[in-house]
Scaffold this active site. Structure first.
Site, PDB file in Angstrom:
ATOM      1  CB  SER A 154     113.394  43.603   9.511  1.00 15.28           C
ATOM      2  OG  SER A 154     113.465  45.529   9.256  1.00 15.28           O
ATOM      3  CE1 TYR A 167     114.329  40.377   5.401  1.00 13.75           C
ATOM      4  CE2 TYR A 167     113.155  43.209   6.540  1.00 13.75           C
ATOM      5  CZ  TYR A 167     113.770  41.775   6.326  1.00 13.75           C
ATOM      6  OH  TYR A 167     114.882  42.354   7.062  1.00 13.75           O
TER       7      TYR A 167
END
Length: 267
Positions: A154, A167
């Site tokens: 990401s 995350y």
């Protein structure tokens, strides 16, 4: 005309919906056969519902409608043994494996003082250890002829995006793990790359994060803004990057972090 990945056999995790389904359809459009894996149930500590078995079946239907083969497996990427068994079975059905896309991932929202150890474990177990388990299950099938491992990271990893620290950290870990594997596996012609999306319009949207950004920490909003004039990208844009890395067009590409992030990481 032959497709760009004609005849290749590809494993995809988190395949029931969202980016995983998009990867499956895009690869099938270009001639790939698929092993489609998803947990098909929700996970404690994750506030939004995960995909269901009928959604995995729909992904398979879309692949088969394009004239390609689809093998579905309901399995949790956190379970190394079950995942390895499922992949072995899928590879036997398709007659081999050429690439793997570790796409399964989860997201929690919270400030530093509200994020719990249980949330950390849930996110790291799926995003990082689950990605490792996916690679570990695929590699034995790639040793003889080489192949491609694609791990979905990401832009949050290199941006240092706040309010979902587990995350962000897990996705940074995916980059480090992928670089290490790229070095280790280069000698046997296995390429290992990561794709780093900006926000993508999928079901992975915890209300907690939305509330924090809009009601409590609006000052952090600019960190999430793309340079290009879009709020989010589409899943197919990420799938096109995956397609390139699976294809022989990328035969000399390894250890790459391919950003499909609308410029969010340059802001």
């Amino acid at each position: 005309m032959r497709g760009r990945v004609e005849g290749k056999r590809v494993l995809i995790t988190g395949a029931a919906r969202g980016m995983g389904r998009s990867h499956a359809v895009r690869l099938a459009e270009e001639g790939a056969d698929l092993i489609l894996v998803d947990i098909c149930e929700s996970v404690p500590m994750i506030e939004y519902p995960l995909a269901a078995a009928d959604e995995l079946a729909e992904t398979a239907r879309l692949v088969e409608a394009l004239g390609r083969r689809a093998v579905t497996k309901v399995v949790d990427v956190r379970d190394e043994e079950d995942l390895r068994t499922a992949v072995d079975q899928g590879v036997e059905e398709l007659g081999g494996l050429d690439a793997s896309v570790a796409n399964a991932g989860v997201l929690t929202g919270g400030t530093w003082d509200t994020t719990t150890a249980e949330q950390w474990r849930a996110v790291v177990d799926v995003n990082l250890i689950g990605t490792w388990n996916t690679c570990r299950s695929a590699i034995p099938h790639l040793l003889e002829r080489g192949g491609s491992l694609i791990n979905i990271s990401s832009a949050a990893a290199i941006k240092g995006s706040p309010l979902h620290t587990p995350y962000t950290a897990s996705k940074f870990g995916v980059i480090g793990m992928s670089r290490a594997l790229a070095n280790e596996l280069a000698a046997v012609n296995i390429r290992v790359n990561t794709v780093l999306p900006t926000g993508v319009a999928t079901g992975m949207q915890p209300e907690t994060l939305h509330t924090l950004l809009h009601d409590k920490r609006a000052d952090l909003g600019p960190i999430f803004q793309n340079a290009l004039p879009i709020v989010m990208t589409e899943a197919v844009d990420i799938s096109n990057a995956v397609l390139y890395l699976v294809s022989d067009e990328a035969r000399h590409v390894t250890g790459l972090e391919l950003k499909v992030d609308a410029g969010v990481s340059i802001r």
